[in-house]
Design a protein around this motif. Structure first.
Motif, PDB file in Angstrom:
ATOM      1  N   GLU A  59      55.479  19.995  14.086  1.00 43.05           N
ATOM      2  CA  GLU A  59      54.687  19.015  13.342  1.00 43.05           C
ATOM      3  C   GLU A  59      53.205  19.180  13.640  1.00 43.05           C
ATOM      4  O   GLU A  59      52.810  19.415  14.780  1.00 43.05           O
ATOM      5  CB  GLU A  59      55.129  17.600  13.700  1.00 43.05           C
TER       6      GLU A  59
ATOM      7  N   GLU B 267      49.567  10.737  12.958  1.00 42.52           N
ATOM      8  CA  GLU B 267      50.393  10.837  11.763  1.00 42.52           C
ATOM      9  C   GLU B 267      50.691  12.311  11.457  1.00 42.52           C
ATOM     10  O   GLU B 267      49.823  13.179  11.598  1.00 42.52           O
ATOM     11  CB  GLU B 267      49.680  10.208  10.560  1.00 42.52           C
TER      12      GLU B 267
ATOM     13  N   THR C  44      57.378  16.149   5.459  1.00 37.74           N
ATOM     14  CA  THR C  44      57.213  15.533   6.773  1.00 37.74           C
ATOM     15  C   THR C  44      58.344  14.593   7.162  1.00 37.74           C
ATOM     16  O   THR C  44      58.507  14.275   8.339  1.00 37.74           O
ATOM     17  CB  THR C  44      55.886  14.752   6.818  1.00 37.74           C
ATOM     18  N   ASP C  45      59.125  14.147   6.199  1.00 36.19           N
ATOM     19  CA  ASP C  45      60.193  13.173   6.475  1.00 36.19           C
ATOM     20  C   ASP C  45      61.513  13.702   5.938  1.00 36.19           C
ATOM     21  O   ASP C  45      61.749  13.665   4.730  1.00 36.19           O
ATOM     22  CB  ASP C  45      59.860  11.823   5.824  1.00 36.19           C
TER      23      ASP C  45
ATOM     24  N   SER D 114      64.379  12.542   5.720  1.00 38.61           N
ATOM     25  CA  SER D 114      65.185  11.600   4.942  1.00 38.61           C
ATOM     26  C   SER D 114      64.773  11.580   3.472  1.00 38.61           C
ATOM     27  O   SER D 114      65.525  11.117   2.613  1.00 38.61           O
ATOM     28  CB  SER D 114      65.057  10.187   5.528  1.00 38.61           C
ATOM     29  N   ARG D 115      63.599  12.108   3.168  1.00 47.52           N
ATOM     30  CA  ARG D 115      63.111  12.093   1.792  1.00 47.52           C
ATOM     31  C   ARG D 115      63.477  13.362   1.024  1.00 47.52           C
ATOM     32  O   ARG D 115      63.368  13.386  -0.202  1.00 47.52           O
ATOM     33  CB  ARG D 115      61.594  11.896   1.774  1.00 47.52           C
TER      34      ARG D 115
END
Length: 433
Positions: A89, A96, A229-230, A232-233
């Protein structure tokens, strides 16, 4: 991890990790073709062997140890399969996540090897020459229901040897981020070559893999920085409703007749056997679905990029290098015309898949990175995967040629068609879900 309940007929005897001999740690950066597979399932294909060597020459335990030792050597040559996925990341000053990069950490973590037995199941039961394919085929493969992103904590390769009453089934679950079907069968044929050479006291590979991943010019050096970045998306755990699956066998003569008919209908000679058979099944599925005449449909095909790029990639390129292409029509048009008309549509889609088209698709992906969702497949279309060019029956470990090739439950949905070469040269076999 999602998994189907185990069949009472198939039980696990042992599970172990097979590692390659020690080698320097490497990082394998992923291309857009690789990353797009993160939400798909592992590739699950396998081979059925009748009556392997009996205890008079090689007992089951010797057979298993021989497979493990040769697999270890194969993993040294194909080292990404013994690694694990890693996501790094990139964070801003506020902590963030701004972007991520995904790669394979090739540190010899190892592949999974499973020894199982199927009580009372015979080679003839697996073949299922009439009727639907049996549900127990799913239990010949591990990592059922796993998506490729799970390779962060699961092995990128799982091998299951299942003893049958009169043979064995060797099933492989292969992370699709690591490679496509071409890479899949190149690895397993290389493993078989190593196993045969070990029997003769030899070693080495006649065609070693090429591990230099190809990146399109103009977008900087790898690793690719992605806005994914996510998880789950962009990840989904796709599970289709219960499907029926059946095999259809076409002899060399039947394939030749169909190809000749398609070309004759169109007054041309360049329609291939693959295009003619794809059109035949596309029309048959469309007719069976009873689609309205104006309903849009398409025949989608997973197509190779290696030879179409300029300059072309090496045949031994190990990784993903495929794209889905589509031949569109309405149901009414497709059924009103002959097989040759549908084959010509597929032919045109293939011809349009040029170096320029491939690079344009890569540019579009770089502008808006995404992963393929299995749930996004058009329910009114068909998707043709696998290839008669894959050397499935040359994958011979020293026990003789396989009787048949079969697949697990991965990457299946209504309208999925998989193409296999026939055991006899020139014959073809199709699996339809």
């Amino acid at each position: 991890m999602p998994s189907s309940p185990p069949s009472p007929a198939v039980h696990t005897i042992s599970i172990c990790t097979v590692k390659p001999p020690p080698h320097p740690r490497r990082l394998c950066h992923l291309t857009p073709w690789d990353i797009a597979m993160l939400s798909a399932h592992y590739i699950q294909k396998g081979l059925l062997f009748a009556n392997p060597p009996s205890s008079s020459s090689l007992d089951p335990q010797q057979l298993i140890e021989h497979l493990k030792s040769s697999l270890s050597v194969a993993l040294l040559h194909f080292y990404p399969l013994a690694g694990r996925l890693v996501t790094e990341e990139d964070r801003d000053a506020d902590g963030e996540v701004k972007s991520t990069s995904v790669y394979i950490d090739c540190d010899g973590q190892g592949a999974e090897f499973v020894h199982a037995a199927a009580d009372g199941i015979k080679v003839a039961d697996v073949l299922a020459l009439s009727g639907d394919l049996p549900d127990f085929l799913r239990d010949f493969f591990k990592l059922d229901g796993a998506v490729n992103h799970d390779g962060h904590f699961s092995p990128l390769l799982s091998v299951q040897l299942t003893e049958l009453a009169d043979g064995v089934f060797l099933g492989w679950s292969f992370n699709h981020v690591v490679g496509d079907g071409t890479s899949y069968w190149k690895f397993f044929n290389a493993w078989a070559e190593i196993a045969r050479a070990a029997d003769r006291g030899g070693g080495g590979l006649s065609r070693p893999p090429v591990h230099d991943r190809w990146f399109v010019d103009g977008y900087g050096a790898p690793p690719l920085k992605l806005p994914l970045t996510d998880p789950s998306r962009f990840l989904e755990r796709f599970a289709p409703p219960p499907l029926r699956e059946r095999m259809f066998h076409f002899s060399r003569e039947a394939v030749a007749r169909l190809k000749a008919r398609a070309n004759e209908e169109c007054g041309r000679g360049d329609l291939s056997s693959f295009q003619s058979l794809s059109a035949l099944l596309w029309r048959a599925v469309t007719r069976a679905r009873g689609l309205a005449p104006g309903q849009a449909t398409s025949c989608r095909v997973a197509i190779e990029n290696r030879a179409r790029l300029r300059p072309p990639l090496a045949k031994e390129y190990f990784g993903n290098s495929i794209y889905p292409i589509a031949a569109p029509a309405t149901a009414g048009e497709l059924l009103a015309q002959g097989i040759g008309w549908g084959a010509a549509l597929v032919n045109r889609a293939v011809a349009e898949h040029t170096d320029a088209a491939i690079r344009a698709k890569l540019g579009a992906w770089m502008a808006q990175p995404m992963v393929y969702p299995l749930s996004g497949f058009d329910k009114n279309s068909v998707m043709v995967g696998s290839s008669p060019r894959f050397d499935m029956y040359e994958c011979e470990f020293g026990w003789g040629r396989a009787v048949a090739a079969r697949s697990g439950g991965a990457n299946k949905f209504d309208g999925k068609i998989s193409l296999y070469p026939g055991r006899e040269g020139g014959a073809w076999t199709w699996s339809c879900a």
